[in-house]
Write a protein that holds these residues in place. Structure first.
Motif, mmCIF file in Angstrom:
data_model
loop_
_atom_site.group_PDB
_atom_site.id
_atom_site.type_symbol
_atom_site.label_atom_id
_atom_site.label_comp_id
_atom_site.label_asym_id
_atom_site.label_seq_id
_atom_site.Cartn_x
_atom_site.Cartn_y
_atom_site.Cartn_z
ATOM 1 N N LEU A 23 0.714 -1.168 0.092
ATOM 2 C CA LEU A 23 -0.112 0.130 0.250
ATOM 3 C C LEU A 23 0.813 1.316 0.036
ATOM 4 C CD1 LEU A 23 -2.938 0.597 2.164
ATOM 5 C CD2 LEU A 23 -1.206 2.159 2.415
ATOM 6 N N HIS A 24 1.875 1.284 0.805
ATOM 7 C CA HIS A 24 2.674 2.379 0.990
ATOM 8 C C HIS A 24 3.572 2.572 -0.372
ATOM 9 C CE1 HIS A 24 5.243 4.549 4.388
ATOM 10 N NE2 HIS A 24 4.900 5.346 3.332
ATOM 11 N N ILE A 25 4.032 1.485 -0.994
ATOM 12 C CA ILE A 25 4.610 1.625 -2.348
ATOM 13 C C ILE A 25 3.857 2.299 -3.314
ATOM 14 C CG2 ILE A 25 5.725 0.330 -4.330
ATOM 15 C CD1 ILE A 25 7.836 0.669 -2.123
ATOM 16 N N LEU A 72 11.614 11.322 0.238
ATOM 17 C CA LEU A 72 11.625 10.976 1.611
ATOM 18 C C LEU A 72 11.497 9.401 1.729
ATOM 19 C CD1 LEU A 72 10.067 13.889 3.491
ATOM 20 C CD2 LEU A 72 12.493 13.171 3.790
ATOM 21 N N HIS A 73 10.194 9.126 0.821
ATOM 22 C CA HIS A 73 9.817 7.658 0.679
ATOM 23 C C HIS A 73 10.948 6.851 0.280
ATOM 24 C CE1 HIS A 73 5.834 8.984 1.476
ATOM 25 N NE2 HIS A 73 5.511 7.828 1.891
ATOM 26 N N GLU A 74 11.698 7.309 -0.791
ATOM 27 C CA GLU A 74 13.107 6.648 -1.260
ATOM 28 C C GLU A 74 14.000 6.411 -0.097
ATOM 29 O OE1 GLU A 74 14.130 9.120 -4.512
ATOM 30 O OE2 GLU A 74 12.491 8.030 -5.819
ATOM 31 N N GLY A 120 3.319 13.737 9.127
ATOM 32 C CA GLY A 120 4.847 14.127 9.070
ATOM 33 C C GLY A 120 5.810 13.245 9.113
ATOM 34 N N TRP A 121 7.150 13.476 9.330
ATOM 35 C CA TRP A 121 8.332 12.673 9.337
ATOM 36 C C TRP A 121 9.047 13.180 10.418
ATOM 37 C CZ3 TRP A 121 9.582 9.007 5.309
ATOM 38 C CH2 TRP A 121 8.800 8.926 4.220
ATOM 39 N N ALA A 122 9.675 12.357 10.954
ATOM 40 C CA ALA A 122 10.799 12.242 11.883
ATOM 41 C C ALA A 122 12.224 12.207 11.327
ATOM 42 C CB ALA A 122 10.785 11.335 13.141
ATOM 43 N N VAL A 155 11.866 8.778 9.201
ATOM 44 C CA VAL A 155 10.822 7.714 9.523
ATOM 45 C C VAL A 155 9.731 8.269 9.126
ATOM 46 C CG1 VAL A 155 10.094 6.603 11.550
ATOM 47 C CG2 VAL A 155 12.320 6.908 11.347
ATOM 48 N N ASP A 156 8.844 7.697 8.354
ATOM 49 C CA ASP A 156 7.275 8.003 8.132
ATOM 50 C C ASP A 156 6.412 7.959 9.388
ATOM 51 O OD1 ASP A 156 5.058 8.489 6.831
ATOM 52 O OD2 ASP A 156 5.668 7.440 5.003
ATOM 53 N N HIS A 157 5.909 9.131 9.807
ATOM 54 C CA HIS A 157 4.699 8.953 10.723
ATOM 55 C C HIS A 157 3.306 9.329 10.364
ATOM 56 C CE1 HIS A 157 7.340 9.253 14.658
ATOM 57 N NE2 HIS A 157 8.089 9.105 13.894
ATOM 58 N N GLU A 159 -0.235 8.277 8.962
ATOM 59 C CA GLU A 159 -1.053 6.907 9.436
ATOM 60 C C GLU A 159 -0.889 5.880 8.192
ATOM 61 O OE1 GLU A 159 -4.683 8.371 10.658
ATOM 62 O OE2 GLU A 159 -4.112 8.897 12.567
ATOM 63 N N HIS A 160 -0.894 6.607 7.075
ATOM 64 C CA HIS A 160 -0.792 5.435 6.123
ATOM 65 C C HIS A 160 0.511 4.478 6.094
ATOM 66 C CE1 HIS A 160 1.756 8.566 3.434
ATOM 67 N NE2 HIS A 160 2.498 7.582 3.742
ATOM 68 N N ALA A 161 1.257 5.014 6.777
ATOM 69 C CA ALA A 161 2.602 3.969 6.910
ATOM 70 C C ALA A 161 2.348 2.996 7.923
ATOM 71 C CB ALA A 161 3.804 4.889 7.351
HETATM 72 FE FE LIG Z 1 4.348 7.440 3.385
#
Ligand SMILES: [Fe+2]
Length: 196
Positions: A23-25, A72-74, A120-122, A155-157, A159-161
């Motif tokens: 799903l995330h990809i 960021l996802h990469e 967001g992202w940490a 680190v993806d924060h 919710e979809h992650a």
């Molecule tokens: Fe994400």
């Protein structure tokens, strides 16, 4: 130019299911697609005259969201590809984190709790000018970046992650699973590049 979506192959990951990652990809590929759409549309409008200046400006505003979402996802996915590998004590990254935070485990405990409300992202960033790490909270994908500082860990924060595998109240368990699954060789290589 056109950005190509990257492909990732994941091992079995404790705490992150195949369905969650798939799903995330899919979402990641949407960011790549929309980066290309935005760039194409801005180029087309730029050739059409000044009357589209406002439209171009609005598209450019969206580019920060899509482009950072892509990159960021990469960073996030590539650190999972080769399976969990510990950060060796003789690496530059281990030594620098221990120097600033007292020990690697101290840093890890602090970083694992870095979160904020909303998507967001940490990030772990490194400032080679002051030789200092920063912990950054990036809202959405683009708000709060520190200019010019390389991202050592992302680190993806959103919710979809994690929502396929965890309830929102268990987000901390997801973050721990991600950190446990990290290939620290890949992460450490980013730091080596940042200080070279
Ligand atoms: Fe994400």
């Amino acid at each position: 130019m056109n950005y190509e979506k990257r492909t990732f192959e994941f091992p079995e990951i404790n705490g992150l299911s195949k369905d969650q990652l798939a799903l995330h990809i899919d979402l990641y590929e949407g960011y790549v697609k929309h980066v290309n759409i935005l760039m194409t549309q801005m180029n087309v409008l730029a050739k059409s005259g000044d009357e589209f200046a406002y439209s171009i400006a609005e598209l450019r505003r969206r580019l920060g969201f899509e482009w950072n979402g892509m990159r960021l996802h990469e960073l996030y996915f590539e650190a999972l590809e080769h399976g969990a590998k510990v950060l060796l004590a003789d690496t530059k990254l281990f030594e620098a984190l221990a120097k600033q935070y007292g020990s690697f485990s101290n840093w890890l405990e602090i970083f694992s709790k870095l979160s904020a409300r909303g998507p967001g992202w940490a990030l772990l960033n490194y400032d080679s000018v002051t030789k200092h790490f920063h912990h950054t909270w990036v809202a959405d994908h683009e708000v709060g970046h520190l200019a010019s500082l390389p991202v050592i860990l992302a680190v993806d924060h959103w919710e979809h992650a994690y929502l396929v595998d965890y309830l929102p109240k268990d987000k901390g368990m997801y973050v721990q699973s991600y950190l446990n699954a990290l290939d620290w060789e890949t992460v450490s290589a980013r730091f080596d590049k940042a200080v070279s």
